[in-house]
Design an enzyme around this catalytic site. Structure first.
Site, PDB file in Angstrom:
ATOM      1  N   PRO A   2       0.761  -1.198   0.046  1.00  0.00           N
ATOM      2  CA  PRO A   2      -0.016  -0.135  -0.014  1.00  0.00           C
ATOM      3  C   PRO A   2       0.878   1.375  -0.046  1.00  0.00           C
ATOM      4  O   PRO A   2       1.423   1.709   1.132  1.00  0.00           O
ATOM      5  CB  PRO A   2      -0.843  -0.110   1.232  1.00  0.00           C
ATOM      6  CG  PRO A   2      -0.567  -1.703   1.963  1.00  0.00           C
ATOM      7  CD  PRO A   2       0.431  -2.095   1.151  1.00  0.00           C
ATOM      8  N   GLU A   3       0.753   1.879  -1.165  1.00  0.00           N
ATOM      9  CA  GLU A   3       1.294   3.263  -0.907  1.00  0.00           C
ATOM     10  C   GLU A   3       0.119   4.104  -1.534  1.00  0.00           C
ATOM     11  O   GLU A   3      -1.059   3.691  -1.550  1.00  0.00           O
ATOM     12  CB  GLU A   3       2.743   3.212  -2.406  1.00  0.00           C
ATOM     13  CG  GLU A   3       3.778   2.352  -1.855  1.00  0.00           C
ATOM     14  CD  GLU A   3       4.885   2.467  -2.863  1.00  0.00           C
ATOM     15  OE1 GLU A   3       4.943   3.531  -3.563  1.00  0.00           O
ATOM     16  OE2 GLU A   3       5.439   1.460  -3.264  1.00  0.00           O
TER      17      GLU A   3
END
Length: 274
Positions: A2-3
């Site tokens: 998750p960015e």
DNA sequence: AACGATCCCTGTTGGC
DNA sequence: TGCCAACAGGGATCGT
């Protein structure tokens, strides 16, 4: 993992499922996930009975906006996932927090590696949290602003892109993809970037994040990241350099190289990136 | 102040 | 085939 694009995709997909619902139950089965909440007991008491009025995002941090000027904050760390489901269905392994809503569904925070965290804060407390730079997608810095932040910095630009206080939301994958798209050597000291380099960098950042969000983020084969609806993020097929050590560069054909910069794998094309 | 190293954690991978 | 050490990484924290 998750960015910014993964968190933004998550936000968009859960938004309609949870807005205007009222929280009826809170179940925390792993206290570690609340480690950043000053008083862990606040987590449950602040959520219970509260109405969800909206969602937002700052960098990699997801905000679920509640009545009473409270914000339910979720950081997915590196393996976190937020999903909604009927509460009678079986929750996936490593589900640490379950928040029941008044329509019989629940929001689940699942995170095998537990690098993520969640907390409920007041607006005042939100302001006191670690200062984050402007959001890389919704509020990108101008070239002048970024130039000022990089001036005289001797750390490699790769490391500075990962610094959330300079610009918020960029992680290892999108940092490498951005530097490749901009044609910039990741090892270069931040302060050596010219105006033209910074223009290229910002334009590349915009393109890469847009493509990432468009594709629903990146799901790597060894990662737990899935969209809230269970689908995989498809950006992995568009990665030009990340994870492609020893493969030919899509632009010049020379082999992509992997170096460790500040303890992080860095994939880049020595021919294309100067 | 800026920088780099270390630590947290567990599923996956790769070497033997 | 099976075992196990190494690896991955966001970000807080600490030493220099």
């Amino acid at each position: 993992m998750p960015e910014l694009p993964e968190v933004e995709t998550t936000r968009r997909l859960i938004h309609d499922q949870i807005v205007d619902r009222t929280i009826t139950d809170v179940l925390v089965t792993r206290d570690r996930m609340l480690r950043r909440q000053e008083r862990p007991a606040d987590f449950r008491s602040r959520l219970s009975g509260r109405r969800i009025i909206g969602t937002s995002r700052l960098g990699k941090r997801l905000h679920i906006l509640l009545g009473g000027d409270l914000v339910w904050l979720v950081h997915l760390g590196m393996s976190g996932r937020l999903s909604t489901a009927d509460r009678t269905s079986k929750a996936p392994p490593h589900t640490h927090v379950r928040v029941g809503l008044d329509d019989g569904s629940e929001i689940r925070f699942t995170d095998p590696r537990t690098f993520g965290y969640t907390m409920v804060v007041t607006q005042d407390e939100l302001d006191e949290l670690t200062t984050m730079g402007p959001d890389a997608w919704t509020d990108p810095p101008t070239a002048d602003e970024l130039g000022a932040r990089l001036e005289r910095r001797t750390a490699p630009i790769k490391a500075l892109l990962l610094d959330q206080t300079i610009v918020a939301g960029v992680g290892n994958i999108y940092a490498d993809e951005t530097l490749f798209a901009a044609g910039i050597d990741p090892r270069r000291a931040g302060g050596t970037l010219t105006e033209s380099d910074i223009d290229s960098l910002l334009a590349a950042l915009r393109r890469v994040l847009e493509a990432g969000i468009e594709a629903g983020g990146t799901t790597l084969s060894d990662m737990a990241y899935l969209l809230p609806d269970g689908r995989s993020g498809e950006f992995v097929t568009e990665l030009a350099v990340y994870g492609r050590e020893e493969e030919p560069c899509p632009r010049c054909g020379d082999l992509i190289r992997r170096d460790v910069i500040r303890g992080r794998s860095t994939f880049w094309s020595p021919t294309c990136q100067r």
